[in-house]
Design a protein around this motif. Structure first.
Motif, PDB file in Angstrom:
ATOM      1  N   ARG A 104      30.755  32.500  37.331  1.00  0.00           N
ATOM      2  CA  ARG A 104      29.816  33.053  38.140  1.00  0.00           C
ATOM      3  C   ARG A 104      28.086  33.389  37.686  1.00  0.00           C
ATOM      4  NH1 ARG A 104      29.181  30.725  42.967  1.00  0.00           N
ATOM      5  NH2 ARG A 104      28.249  32.234  45.257  1.00  0.00           N
ATOM      6  N   TYR A 149      25.158  35.373  48.284  1.00  0.00           N
ATOM      7  CA  TYR A 149      25.679  35.109  49.997  1.00  0.00           C
ATOM      8  C   TYR A 149      24.333  34.044  49.616  1.00  0.00           C
ATOM      9  CZ  TYR A 149      29.072  38.496  50.346  1.00  0.00           C
ATOM     10  OH  TYR A 149      30.179  38.885  50.100  1.00  0.00           O
ATOM     11  N   SER A 185      39.737  33.671  43.588  1.00  0.00           N
ATOM     12  CA  SER A 185      41.010  33.957  44.368  1.00  0.00           C
ATOM     13  C   SER A 185      41.778  34.403  44.088  1.00  0.00           C
ATOM     14  CB  SER A 185      40.729  32.566  45.551  1.00  0.00           C
ATOM     15  OG  SER A 185      41.305  31.728  44.942  1.00  0.00           O
ATOM     16  N   ARG A 204      40.326  28.700  44.325  1.00  0.00           N
ATOM     17  CA  ARG A 204      39.771  28.380  43.851  1.00  0.00           C
ATOM     18  C   ARG A 204      39.347  29.324  42.755  1.00  0.00           C
ATOM     19  NH1 ARG A 204      37.357  23.639  45.030  1.00  0.00           N
ATOM     20  NH2 ARG A 204      35.842  23.573  47.493  1.00  0.00           N
ATOM     21  N   THR A 210      33.936  27.646  43.061  1.00  0.00           N
ATOM     22  CA  THR A 210      34.907  29.388  42.640  1.00  0.00           C
ATOM     23  C   THR A 210      34.147  30.513  44.234  1.00  0.00           C
ATOM     24  OG1 THR A 210      33.800  31.698  42.176  1.00  0.00           O
ATOM     25  CG2 THR A 210      31.975  30.198  42.392  1.00  0.00           C
ATOM     26  N   VAL A 211      34.714  30.718  44.875  1.00  0.00           N
ATOM     27  CA  VAL A 211      34.697  31.753  45.844  1.00  0.00           C
ATOM     28  C   VAL A 211      34.216  33.269  45.966  1.00  0.00           C
ATOM     29  CG1 VAL A 211      37.072  32.579  46.533  1.00  0.00           C
ATOM     30  CG2 VAL A 211      35.754  31.933  48.266  1.00  0.00           C
ATOM     31  N   SER A 212      33.797  33.463  44.313  1.00  0.00           N
ATOM     32  CA  SER A 212      33.710  34.879  44.427  1.00  0.00           C
ATOM     33  C   SER A 212      32.257  35.159  44.800  1.00  0.00           C
ATOM     34  CB  SER A 212      33.404  35.151  43.169  1.00  0.00           C
ATOM     35  OG  SER A 212      32.582  37.029  42.860  1.00  0.00           O
ATOM     36  N   SER A 213      32.041  36.242  45.824  1.00  0.00           N
ATOM     37  CA  SER A 213      30.062  36.335  46.140  1.00  0.00           C
ATOM     38  C   SER A 213      29.535  37.615  45.129  1.00  0.00           C
ATOM     39  CB  SER A 213      30.831  37.805  46.955  1.00  0.00           C
ATOM     40  OG  SER A 213      31.228  39.204  47.044  1.00  0.00           O
ATOM     41  N   LYS A 229      34.768  36.594  52.299  1.00  0.00           N
ATOM     42  CA  LYS A 229      35.226  38.508  52.931  1.00  0.00           C
ATOM     43  C   LYS A 229      35.057  38.547  54.173  1.00  0.00           C
ATOM     44  CE  LYS A 229      35.175  40.961  49.718  1.00  0.00           C
ATOM     45  NZ  LYS A 229      36.577  41.181  49.770  1.00  0.00           N
ATOM     46  N   LEU A 235      37.075  38.965  45.553  1.00  0.00           N
ATOM     47  CA  LEU A 235      38.077  38.707  47.082  1.00  0.00           C
ATOM     48  C   LEU A 235      39.745  39.157  46.624  1.00  0.00           C
ATOM     49  CD1 LEU A 235      37.219  37.422  49.222  1.00  0.00           C
ATOM     50  CD2 LEU A 235      38.385  35.395  48.143  1.00  0.00           C
ATOM     51  N   GLU A 240      31.271  32.332  50.907  1.00  0.00           N
ATOM     52  CA  GLU A 240      31.850  32.958  50.376  1.00  0.00           C
ATOM     53  C   GLU A 240      31.858  34.762  51.164  1.00  0.00           C
ATOM     54  OE1 GLU A 240      29.273  31.308  48.979  1.00  0.00           O
ATOM     55  OE2 GLU A 240      29.628  31.121  46.553  1.00  0.00           O
ATOM     56  N   ARG A 241      30.577  34.317  51.849  1.00  0.00           N
ATOM     57  CA  ARG A 241      30.555  35.523  52.686  1.00  0.00           C
ATOM     58  C   ARG A 241      31.333  35.977  53.906  1.00  0.00           C
ATOM     59  NH1 ARG A 241      27.731  37.870  57.498  1.00  0.00           N
ATOM     60  NH2 ARG A 241      26.971  39.622  57.388  1.00  0.00           N
TER      61      ARG A 241
END
Length: 557
Positions: free
Chosen positions: A279, A502, A81, A78, A156-159, A131, A173, A127-128
């Motif tokens: 993002r 989120y 990540s 991702r 993507t997995v960024s918050s 974390k 992350l 995404e939450r």
């Protein structure tokens, strides 16, 4: 009608060219796309400015997922990540409860406590949750896609929304995350259940600062008020539907508007970079650097994403709702009288970076797959979303033409209509319904009644004053009230920054207490919820008091 000037041939010519190469932000392909689009605009005498700036971008390159017997499972890392080329080994555990909606906060806490030192396998892409796993000490997260297509969707997995700042950069992350398709995910579930098996995984993710370009075209109107029209041009792979079709529609709309009569209001058309691997960094940059201009003069943001699908049948309106459903239904019927029409609210995505600027109208339209025909959980119902299968052949010229006409009709009406459309009953009604609903499904200590009464009071005062006004004064009231309420119901933070990515729903953080009771939440977690609720309640009530004062001053002017 202006919509009759839309050329199907032009649209497909643009789609054919722009879907012929990959266009991740910061790449040569992205620059090639900007060169093409600006050349088209110049040939049609449309003024365009190219903004060049730096973004923090994250490109997933490759990943390895290997079982104890040496078997390799196909996977993709991702964006944003952790880059871990040397890899790690750990016990694989399956979290079968993650995607269940009825889990209590206490059950969530107990579940996460068992993830320390494990490689976690679960459904979803929250995404939450990523974390939470990191905080719990999990080594890595393997996401299972929830529908049966074999290609792995990039994501993507960024918050962190847009370019990180001093504080949000601390939230990037620090664990590797990769995704597998559903068939392989099911195999891994069985593997994890059979015994305490270990797996090896590694990720290669290139995250760095890179220069990007954002072209913004200008259709000069009679006033400095403007409608912002936008769509991202960066793509995963060829990205025919996501988002080349919208880029083509924006180019064609720019041509038609420039050749027509000068509109009442100016139209700005932006092609964002950094949507996919940043993002939403492009739209967030524009928000930061044109904040005062947006706050003072922008009346509507009309975004376009995921249009032109050969599977599209339902004309779907995604909106904050101020204009009213009847307005959009009638507009769509001028183009496609037989189309079924559906309405949705904005989630936390799609370059909606502008909530704090006080823009009263925010919407997008597209044709989506009929609910009974959906085979995927991907946005819009397109199984090739964010995959190499998103190619030119997936585009329907007929659907794209209808969507572009609806798109243009919306832009033209908001740019040209003297009095802006409003439906205060439906607009405020959705807010009151949301607050009442959460009140009914949360602990008695969370008292929403002052918030509900304050929203009702604003609705009454706005409606009464609107009836007394006429002409441009009505539009100024709509901008004041709609812009403020959009900010309050779509965000939880400051208007000068960006909330995390989120998804909490309308009135985020205030309504995050839904389903939470003292008996089903651990003491610390419940205290945290109470603290956040009180602060959000203070925010909403104070801002509504200030808005009420402004409405009063407005009525005396």
């Amino acid at each position: 009608m202006m919509t009759e000037r839309i050329s199907a041939e032009n649209l497909m010519q643009h789609v054919r060219y722009l879907s012929g190469f990959e266009k991740l932000s910061g790449s040569r392909g992205a620059h090639q796309a900007v060169e093409y689009m600006t050349d088209v605009l110049h040939k049609n005498d449309v003024p365009v400015e190219i903004y060049r700036f730096q973004e923090y971008l994250s490109n997933p390159i490759s990943s390895m997922l290997q079982l104890q017997d040496g078997q390799v499972i196909r996977s993709r890392p991702r964006s944003f990540s952790l880059n871990l080329p040397r890899g790690l080994k750990g016990e694989l555990v399956y979290d079968d409860s993650h995607w269940k909606k009825k889990l209590t906060p206490l059950e969530v806490s107990k579940r996460l406590a068992g993830m320390k030192g494990k490689i976690v396998l679960s459904h979803g892409f929250d995404e939450r949750y990523a974390k939470q796993l990191e905080k719990a000490g999990a080594l890595a997260w393997i996401q299972i896609w929830d529908s049966p297509e074999t290609e792995i969707h990039e994501d993507t997995v960024s918050s962190v929304w847009g370019t990180p700042d001093l504080d949000s950069s601390l939230l990037l992350l620090q664990i590797p995350v990769l995704c597998v398709n559903l068939p392989d995910g099911n195999r891994l579930i069985q593997y994890a259940k059979e015994a305490a098996h270990e797996v090896f995984l590694s990720t290669c993710v290139e995250t760095a600062v890179q220069e990007v370009e954002v072209p913004v075209a200008l259709i000069q109107g009679e006033s400095e008020e403007f409608v912002l029209v936008s769509g991202h041009y960066d793509t995963w792979y060829a990205g025919a539907m996501d988002n080349v079709t919208a880029n083509a529609a924006c180019l064609e709309i720019a041509r038609v508007l420039q050749k027509g009569d000068k509109p009442r209001r100016t139209v700005r058309i932006a092609w964002w970079a950094g949507h996919s691997n940043g993002r939403y960094a492009g739209s967030a940059w524009y928000y930061d650097h044109f904040f005062q201009d947006l706050r003072k003069h922008c009346l509507a943001h009309i975004n376009s994403d995921l249009i032109g699908s050969q599977l599209g049948e339902v004309a779907t309106v995604i909106t904050t709702g101020l204009e009213g459903r009847n307005f959009e239904k009638e507009l769509i019927r001028t183009v496609d009288p037989q189309a079924p029409v559906a309405f949705k609210r904005f989630g936390r995505g799609a370059d909606q970076s502008f909530w704090g600027a006080g823009i009263p109208y925010n919407l997008m339209t597209r044709y989506e797959v009929l609910p009974e025909k959906r085979t995927t959980t991907a946005p819009g119902g397109s199984p090739w979303w964010h995959t190499k299968e998103d190619t030119f052949e997936k585009v329907s010229p007929e659907v794209l033409l209808k969507e572009t006409k609806i798109f243009l009709e919306n832009v033209a009406l908001f740019a040209g209509q003297e009095i802006l459309p409003v439906d205060f009953s439906g607009y405020f009604g959705q807010m009151i319904e949301r607050l009442q609903s959460v009140q009914e499904q949360s602990d008695d200590c969370f008292d929403f009644s002052p918030c509900i009464e304050a929203v009702k009071k604003i609705q009454e005062k706005t409606t009464a004053l609107y009836r007394q006004l006429s002409g441009e004064a009505r539009n100024r009231l709509v901008k004041l009230v709609g812009g403020t309420m959009n900010w309050l119901m779509q965000t939880y933070g400051s208007p000068y920054g960006q909330d995390l990515a989120y998804a909490y729903g309308m009135f985020p953080h205030l309504t995050a207490v839904a389903g939470s009771y003292r008996k089903n939440t651990d003491p610390a977690g419940f205290l945290f919820l109470q603290t956040e609720f009180q602060r959000q309640k203070n925010r909403l009530l104070t801002e509504l008091e200030l808005l009420e004062e402004k409405i009063g001053w407005f009525g005396q002017a």
